[in-house]
Design a protein around this motif. Structure first.
Motif, mmCIF file in Angstrom:
data_model
loop_
_atom_site.group_PDB
_atom_site.id
_atom_site.type_symbol
_atom_site.label_atom_id
_atom_site.label_comp_id
_atom_site.label_asym_id
_atom_site.label_seq_id
_atom_site.Cartn_x
_atom_site.Cartn_y
_atom_site.Cartn_z
ATOM 1 N N ARG A 146 0.846 -1.205 0.000
ATOM 2 C CA ARG A 146 0.000 0.000 0.000
ATOM 3 C C ARG A 146 0.881 1.256 0.000
ATOM 4 O O ARG A 146 2.038 1.209 -0.371
ATOM 5 N N LYS A 147 0.312 2.358 0.487
ATOM 6 C CA LYS A 147 0.999 3.646 0.442
ATOM 7 C C LYS A 147 2.157 3.752 1.434
ATOM 8 O O LYS A 147 2.982 4.651 1.313
ATOM 9 N N ASN A 148 2.205 2.858 2.408
ATOM 10 C CA ASN A 148 3.275 2.940 3.414
ATOM 11 C C ASN A 148 4.335 1.855 3.227
ATOM 12 O O ASN A 148 5.142 1.601 4.120
ATOM 13 N N PHE B 293 6.508 -0.739 -0.134
ATOM 14 C CA PHE B 293 6.641 -1.106 -1.545
ATOM 15 C C PHE B 293 7.392 -2.423 -1.664
ATOM 16 O O PHE B 293 8.512 -2.566 -1.177
ATOM 17 N N LYS C 229 2.443 -5.743 -8.634
ATOM 18 C CA LYS C 229 3.710 -5.113 -9.018
ATOM 19 C C LYS C 229 4.718 -6.229 -9.305
ATOM 20 O O LYS C 229 5.503 -6.597 -8.447
ATOM 21 N N ARG D 291 6.580 5.931 2.807
ATOM 22 C CA ARG D 291 5.550 6.383 1.864
ATOM 23 C C ARG D 291 5.932 5.919 0.469
ATOM 24 O O ARG D 291 7.108 5.935 0.101
ATOM 25 N N ALA D 292 4.923 5.505 -0.303
ATOM 26 C CA ALA D 292 5.192 5.035 -1.663
ATOM 27 C C ALA D 292 4.019 5.357 -2.569
ATOM 28 O O ALA D 292 2.849 5.241 -2.179
ATOM 29 N N SER D 293 4.339 5.789 -3.766
ATOM 30 C CA SER D 293 3.327 6.038 -4.794
ATOM 31 C C SER D 293 3.951 5.686 -6.137
ATOM 32 O O SER D 293 5.077 5.178 -6.200
ATOM 33 N N GLU D 294 3.234 5.964 -7.228
ATOM 34 C CA GLU D 294 3.754 5.634 -8.552
ATOM 35 C C GLU D 294 4.967 6.474 -8.932
ATOM 36 O O GLU D 294 5.764 6.064 -9.777
ATOM 37 N N THR D 295 5.115 7.637 -8.328
ATOM 38 C CA THR D 295 6.203 8.537 -8.713
ATOM 39 C C THR D 295 7.137 8.898 -7.563
ATOM 40 O O THR D 295 8.052 9.690 -7.752
ATOM 41 N N ARG D 296 6.927 8.326 -6.378
ATOM 42 C CA ARG D 296 7.769 8.714 -5.237
ATOM 43 C C ARG D 296 7.824 7.598 -4.201
ATOM 44 O O ARG D 296 6.798 7.009 -3.857
ATOM 45 N N ARG E 74 12.403 9.942 -6.669
ATOM 46 C CA ARG E 74 11.372 10.721 -7.362
ATOM 47 C C ARG E 74 11.407 10.425 -8.850
ATOM 48 O O ARG E 74 12.477 10.234 -9.432
#
Length: 490
Positions: A118-120, A122, A142, A391-396, A452
């Motif tokens: 999730r967002k916390n 990867f 993924k 923290r994790a997202s598609e770009t960071r 990033r």
């Protein structure tokens, strides 16, 4: 081309037809030396050419003969399509039931919702065996398995050198599960379809169609490694034939962890035995192409560990046993890295590859034992310097890391234009590790790390779009004013 010939048949005379026939026969004669084992095909081609020439002569004749010839030509065409179609479907075309594609659907949707990062955090996951070349896209995991006609060539090459299955050049790779690749790419979960298991994994949940295995060797998306890893940059680029498959995987792990010995060792093996074939170097020459030829090797485990067979065959089917039991079968191209499970010192692993329909094939295989003790030591060393993702997202991707000594910060993120690495807020100079992976130097201590991604050309694209909108707005206002001034004249 055939249609063009028919509608321009009036330009064909007997002399031209005769010359065309001679040229066709001459081509078949010139190709005779290389097609002696295809006599039936050569005779069929000659008969077909003769019939077509006779038909064209008849079509140019009287109306009654022309009509009969048209029927014969149509019948010949339909027969060829039917026979060829049936032959191709029987000999080459694979098929699958549509239910196979959706059989795991409900289970996978439920499981991926539970186990995907999730967002916390990867990490990556894989589906095995694949029944499509983009299971990650199909189920939203993924993964490493990927299919795209725009796949990056260097990334593709690295994955191929590591021993992953290849479907088409620079188009796709299919992940072959090994503990060392799980460490390299941060693969935490394996969704194994019914009837399959993961030798080194821990089953955490099982449904009717899928069993989820957690890899005990998964590492974070980034971790500190020994500066010796920089040697890997030349190992995979300049000497790809020296280290491939398991050999390249163990080279990476040994360099990264700073080990004095490799995690995987090559197994002892006896001399290969062949039937209906002879071996010259790494090529197997087959005597009778209409009969099966076989290539057999017996390996011996000199220590306890996970055993893999690395196939260099480009075709053929295999049959493998451990101590004469646990039969495994498949295709060499479908399973370039075959897991034989956990073996004990002194175990015998026998493999036979059968080939049919070829005059010569590239033939070689090697056996590899992953030493469990060395593997655990490498994992412990590398996990100590792992990135704790917050923290994790598609770009960071952001997190913290504790490094005991000056090291290299390795990541399984592809080395691509657009990716940047920031340590304690300062942008770092990155380099390409192993022809495709993002890395930079990192000093000893505790740091915040941020990855990033900004798509190349995105800023310029936005500026051009805004400029175009502004110009369009000015043109619209100008023309609107002109229309308003011209209204009284109308």
């Amino acid at each position: 081309l055939g249609y063009e010939s028919l509608i321009h048949r009036h330009g064909l005379d007997i002399s031209r037809l005769f010359v065309s026939f001679l040229l066709s026969v001459g081509f078949l004669a010139a190709a005779w030396k290389t097609t002696q084992n295809l006599l039936g095909i050569s005779i069929s081609a000659l008969v077909l050419i003769s019939v077509l020439v006779l038909l064209i002569i008849v079509i140019k004749g009287k109306d009654s003969l022309r009509r009969a010839a048209s029927w014969v030509l149509s019948l010949l065409l339909l027969s060829e399509i039917l026979i060829n179609g049936v032959y191709v479907l029987d000999a080459y075309a694979g098929s699958t039931n549509a239910l196979d594609y959706v059989a795991c659907e409900s289970d996978m949707r439920k499981l991926t919702k539970k186990y995907e990062s999730r967002k916390n955090d990867f990490y990556r996951s894989e589906v095995y065996p694949n029944f499509t070349f983009n299971t990650g896209q199909l189920y939203g995991v993924k993964g490493i398995t990927y299919y795209s006609s725009t796949m990056n060539g260097t990334r593709y090459q690295l994955l191929e050198w590591l021993g992953n299955r290849v479907y088409a050049k620079n188009v796709s790779t299919v992940y072959q599960p090994t503990p060392m690749q799980d460490m390299m790419f941060g693969v935490k979960y394996h969704y194994m379809r019914i009837g399959r298991s993961l030798a080194y994994g821990n089953p955490v949940e099982k449904t009717q169609m899928v069993t989820v295995y957690e890899s005990p060797y998964a590492l974070p998306v980034a971790y500190a490694v020994s500066p010796a890893i920089k040697e890997f940059m030349t190992v995979s680029v300049e000497e790809p034939t020296v280290y491939e498959g398991i050999a390249l995987q163990t080279k990476f792990i040994s360099l990264a962890a700073g080990l004095e010995r490799d995690v995987a060792i090559e197994a002892y093996c006896g001399e290969p035995r062949t039937e209906n074939a002879t071996v010259n170097g790494k090529y197997m020459h087959i005597r009778d192409t209409d009969s099966e030829a076989s290539y057999s090797v017996e390996f011996y485990a000199q220590c306890d560990g996970y055993f893999y067979i690395d196939f260099d065959f480009v075709t053929g089917t295999y049959t493998a046993f451990v101590n004469g039991a646990g039969k495994r079968t498949g295709t060499c191209t479908g399973d370039p890295l075959l897991s034989m499970g956990y073996v004990k010192k002194g175990d015998s692993i026998s493999v036979t590859v059968t080939v049919k329909g070829y005059q010569a094939v590239f033939a070689d295989m090697s056996g590899w034992i992953i030493d469990e003790k060395a593997l655990d030591a490498a994992h412990e060393t590398l996990s100590a310097g792992g990135l704790h993702v917050e923290r994790a997202s598609e770009t960071r991707i952001m997190g913290t890391i504790a490094v005991s000594e000056d090291s290299v910060l390795y990541s399984s993120i592809p080395y691509e234009n657009g990716w940047s690495v920031y340590i304690d807020g300062e942008k770092q100079k990155t380099y390409d590790l192993g022809a495709g992976l993002l890395a930079c130097d990192i000093a000893a201590g505790t740091h915040t790390v941020e990855y990033r991604y900004l798509a190349p050309g995105l800023v310029m694209g936005i500026l051009l779009t805004l400029s175009s909108v502004a110009i369009l707005a000015c043109l619209w206002l100008t023309t609107a004013k002109r229309r308003k001034n011209a209204q009284p004249n109308v």
